[in-house]
Design an enzyme around this catalytic site. Structure first.
Site, PDB file in Angstrom:
ATOM      1  N   SER A  57      24.506  -3.144 -37.344  1.00 19.15           N
ATOM      2  CA  SER A  57      23.737  -4.641 -36.587  1.00 19.15           C
ATOM      3  C   SER A  57      24.271  -5.046 -35.107  1.00 19.15           C
ATOM      4  O   SER A  57      25.171  -3.951 -34.906  1.00 19.15           O
ATOM      5  CB  SER A  57      24.558  -6.020 -37.275  1.00 19.15           C
ATOM      6  OG  SER A  57      23.763  -7.471 -36.596  1.00 19.15           O
ATOM      7  N   TYR A  88      31.541 -11.226 -39.814  1.00 19.96           N
ATOM      8  CA  TYR A  88      29.924  -9.945 -39.902  1.00 19.96           C
ATOM      9  C   TYR A  88      30.683  -8.466 -38.698  1.00 19.96           C
ATOM     10  O   TYR A  88      30.188  -7.700 -39.184  1.00 19.96           O
ATOM     11  CB  TYR A  88      28.983 -10.954 -40.034  1.00 19.96           C
ATOM     12  CG  TYR A  88      27.837 -10.107 -39.367  1.00 19.96           C
ATOM     13  CD1 TYR A  88      26.870  -9.871 -41.135  1.00 19.96           C
ATOM     14  CD2 TYR A  88      27.207  -9.590 -38.661  1.00 19.96           C
ATOM     15  CE1 TYR A  88      26.400  -9.288 -41.401  1.00 19.96           C
ATOM     16  CE2 TYR A  88      26.064  -8.948 -38.519  1.00 19.96           C
ATOM     17  CZ  TYR A  88      25.949  -9.127 -39.670  1.00 19.96           C
ATOM     18  OH  TYR A  88      24.309  -8.093 -39.676  1.00 19.96           O
TER      19      TYR A  88
HETATM   20  N1  LIG Z   1      17.738  -9.943 -40.525  1.00 22.15           N
HETATM   21  C1  LIG Z   1      18.322  -9.712 -39.106  1.00 22.15           C
HETATM   22  O1  LIG Z   1      18.265 -10.019 -38.181  1.00 22.15           O
HETATM   23  C2  LIG Z   1      19.480  -8.582 -38.857  1.00 22.15           C
HETATM   24  C3  LIG Z   1      19.756  -8.022 -37.455  1.00 22.15           C
HETATM   25  C4  LIG Z   1      21.270  -7.282 -37.548  1.00 22.15           C
HETATM   26  C5  LIG Z   1      21.758  -6.855 -39.121  1.00 22.15           C
HETATM   27  N2  LIG Z   1      20.960  -7.025 -40.311  1.00 22.15           N
HETATM   28  C6  LIG Z   1      20.933  -6.421 -41.816  1.00 22.15           C
HETATM   29  O2  LIG Z   1      20.010  -6.114 -42.261  1.00 22.15           O
HETATM   30  C7  LIG Z   1      20.536  -5.685 -43.630  1.00 22.15           C
HETATM   31  C8  LIG Z   1      19.064  -6.537 -44.215  1.00 22.15           C
HETATM   32  O3  LIG Z   1      19.266  -7.955 -44.141  1.00 22.15           O
HETATM   33  P1  LIG Z   1      17.718  -9.141 -44.303  1.00 22.15           P
HETATM   34  O4  LIG Z   1      17.993  -9.379 -42.581  1.00 22.15           O
HETATM   35  O5  LIG Z   1      17.034  -7.981 -44.412  1.00 22.15           O
HETATM   36  O6  LIG Z   1      18.504  -9.818 -44.696  1.00 22.15           O
HETATM   37  P2  LIG Z   1      17.904 -10.676 -46.644  1.00 22.15           P
HETATM   38  O7  LIG Z   1      18.428 -11.433 -47.068  1.00 22.15           O
HETATM   39  O8  LIG Z   1      15.855 -10.681 -46.019  1.00 22.15           O
HETATM   40  O9  LIG Z   1      17.479  -9.024 -47.327  1.00 22.15           O
HETATM   41  C9  LIG Z   1      18.832  -8.512 -47.988  1.00 22.15           C
HETATM   42  C10 LIG Z   1      18.894  -8.158 -49.542  1.00 22.15           C
HETATM   43  O10 LIG Z   1      20.300  -7.758 -50.400  1.00 22.15           O
HETATM   44  C11 LIG Z   1      20.061  -8.207 -51.443  1.00 22.15           C
HETATM   45  N3  LIG Z   1      21.752  -8.406 -51.762  1.00 22.15           N
HETATM   46  C12 LIG Z   1      22.451  -9.315 -51.270  1.00 22.15           C
HETATM   47  N4  LIG Z   1      24.019  -9.153 -51.760  1.00 22.15           N
HETATM   48  C13 LIG Z   1      23.476  -8.442 -52.607  1.00 22.15           C
HETATM   49  C14 LIG Z   1      24.907  -6.856 -52.938  1.00 22.15           C
HETATM   50  N5  LIG Z   1      25.968  -7.196 -53.120  1.00 22.15           N
HETATM   51  N6  LIG Z   1      24.050  -6.080 -53.499  1.00 22.15           N
HETATM   52  C15 LIG Z   1      22.170  -5.901 -54.165  1.00 22.15           C
HETATM   53  N7  LIG Z   1      21.799  -6.575 -53.115  1.00 22.15           N
HETATM   54  C16 LIG Z   1      22.478  -7.245 -52.404  1.00 22.15           C
HETATM   55  C17 LIG Z   1      19.508 -10.546 -51.237  1.00 22.15           C
HETATM   56  O11 LIG Z   1      19.397 -10.001 -52.125  1.00 22.15           O
HETATM   57  C18 LIG Z   1      18.491  -9.415 -50.677  1.00 22.15           C
HETATM   58  O12 LIG Z   1      17.082  -8.995 -51.219  1.00 22.15           O
HETATM   59  C19 LIG Z   1      22.056  -6.712 -43.928  1.00 22.15           C
HETATM   60  O13 LIG Z   1      22.707  -5.654 -43.665  1.00 22.15           O
HETATM   61  C20 LIG Z   1      21.924  -7.053 -42.147  1.00 22.15           C
HETATM   62  O14 LIG Z   1      22.749  -7.430 -41.990  1.00 22.15           O
HETATM   63  C21 LIG Z   1      19.822  -7.855 -40.289  1.00 22.15           C
END
Ligand SMILES: NC(=O)c1ccc[n+]([C@@H]2O[C@H](COP(=O)([O-])OP(=O)(O)OC[C@H]3O[C@@H](n4cnc5c(N)ncnc54)[C@H](O)[C@@H]3O)[C@@H](O)[C@H]2O)c1
Length: 369
Positions: free
Chosen positions: A261, A274
């Site tokens: 991230s 985080y």
């Molecule tokens: N969206 C952003 O702006 C952003 C920015 C930086 C990093 N990220 C990272 O990107 C990754 C994906 O996030 P996203 O934004 O797509 O989120 P999201 O919430 O849309 O999707 C994440 C998915 O992971 C699943 N999940 C959560 N815990 C779990 C577990 N213990 N086992 C299996 N599945 C699990 C959830 O059910 C969900 O469907 C994460 O690691 C997040 O930290 C996101």
């Protein structure tokens, strides 16, 4: 007076807002929903029709059609003007021109040209014959990545805690080679099931499942938040890596992409739990890249900037909110999950052949600021 260009659902939100007719109409619609045009800034480059999917039903196809029809008919709300001429209500302040002027004053470079919208282009067959495990495949970045791998010919082991989300994902990809598996990546027995579902060969692992914290600084951090965030973001990522590495070493090839991230690169993007968890993801990535590079493995991470997904972030601390929101003033436009999937699948695929141990910022340049 020149006639303004006709607007359609394919025009960007920025184009709509800056349009002498479309701007007042869109602002009026937003005002009716209690919103200011500023809420659109992170998504301003997207075609206005994209709001239908992104808003999850709040903004409908009918609303887009109505906007287009009203713009074509020059149906601006009372109290605004078109190209500076006085309207029936007798006011003279052109709302959109005023907004344009202030936008131009704030950001002359950004106002100069319209940046074309990015369009995903598939690399057919890039993952043909390959099996790739994707965690978090039910939503957001994980779903977009699983989709792209599947549409480029790969066999996907799609993992998520949500059966409903996985069913929806699989339903959208009829005919693709997808195995869905409801599993919590923090559970060792489930991790073993994931690896078993992949079978004899595991070409790629995209460790994408992750959760946010509540923006608390160390002085207000609870053990519960720390443990929950570390258990998913760090333990879960580690467990999957540990499980697939022996298979990949035996094959003499394999590609792992972890999800860091912006919070892995700076201290100002989230709370301490985080931020520390994503720095740990970088450590897992670099150590494993170094240790297993000679065995044919490539292990990299992406550091996404703001991305439109379902991830939930709440502000449980006034100090955290004040400090993090300060850093957010230089936030770039939010990307769609497909843009992150483009970066992740690049690293996952053989196109990343010479790349090992990097943290690729996929953030529209935020980390350079
Ligand atoms: N969206 C952003 O702006 C952003 C920015 C930086 C990093 N990220 C990272 O990107 C990754 C994906 O996030 P996203 O934004 O797509 O989120 P999201 O919430 O849309 O999707 C994440 C998915 O992971 C699943 N999940 C959560 N815990 C779990 C577990 N213990 N086992 C299996 N599945 C699990 C959830 O059910 C969900 O469907 C994460 O690691 C997040 O930290 C996101």
């Amino acid at each position: 007076m020149s006639t303004p260009k006709p607007l359609s659902g394919d025009d960007s939100i920025k184009t709509w807002l800056e349009h002498p007719v479309g701007g007042p109409i869109l602002r009026d619609l937003l005002a009716q929903a209690g919103q200011d045009a500023d809420v659109m800034r992170p998504v301003q480059r997207l075609a206005i029709k994209r709001l239908i999917k992104l808003s999850k039903g709040q903004f409908s196809q009918e609303m887009v059609d109505e906007l287009v029809a009203r713009a074509a008919a020059g149906d601006v709300p009372a109290g605004t003007t078109v190209n500076g001429s006085t309207d029936a209500a007798g006011t003279t302040e052109p709302a959109s021109a005023g907004a344009e002027a202030s936008a131009a004053a704030a950001s002359p470079a950004a106002a100069a040209v319209e940046v074309p919208e990015w369009v995903e282009r598939l690399d057919q067959g890039r993952f043909a014959g390959k099996t790739v495990i994707v965690t978090g495949a039910g939503s957001g970045i994980g779903r977009a990545t699983a989709s792209r791998v599947a549409r480029e010919g790969g066999r996907v082991i799609a993992v998520d805690v949500s059966q409903e989300r996985l069913d929806e994902f699989a339903g959208e990809h009829a005919g693709a080679d997808i195995v869905t598996l409801v599993a919590d990546i923090t559970d060792d027995a489930k991790v073993a099931e994931i690896v078993a579902a992949a079978g004899d060969r595991i070409d790629g692992l995209a460790n994408i499942a992750g959760i946010m914290d509540d923006m608390t600084p160390i002085g207000e951090l609870t053990d519960a938040v720390w443990q929950r965030v570390f258990s998913v973001n760090v333990d879960g990522t580690m467990k999957l890596m540990r499980a697939v590495v022996p298979v990949m070493v035996a094959q003499g090839i394999g590609s792992i992409v972890n999800t860091a991230s912006e919070a892995a690169l700076r201290g100002s993007a989230a709370g301490v739990a985080y931020t520390a968890s994503k720095h740990a993801v970088v450590g897992l990535t670099k150590s494993t890249a170094f240790m297993y590079g000679p065995s044919g493995l490539r292990v990299n991470a992406v550091a996404p900037g703001p991305t439109i997904t379902n991830i939930e972030a709440k502000f449980a601390s006034p100090l955290g909110a004040e400090r993090v929101q300060l850093a957010m003033t230089i936030l770039p436009d939010a990307a769609e999950a497909e843009a992150l999937a483009a970066s992740i699948t690049f690293l996952l695929s053989d196109d990343g052949v010479n790349i090992n141990g990097v943290v690729l910022a996929s953030d529209g340049g935020w980390s350079a600021a």
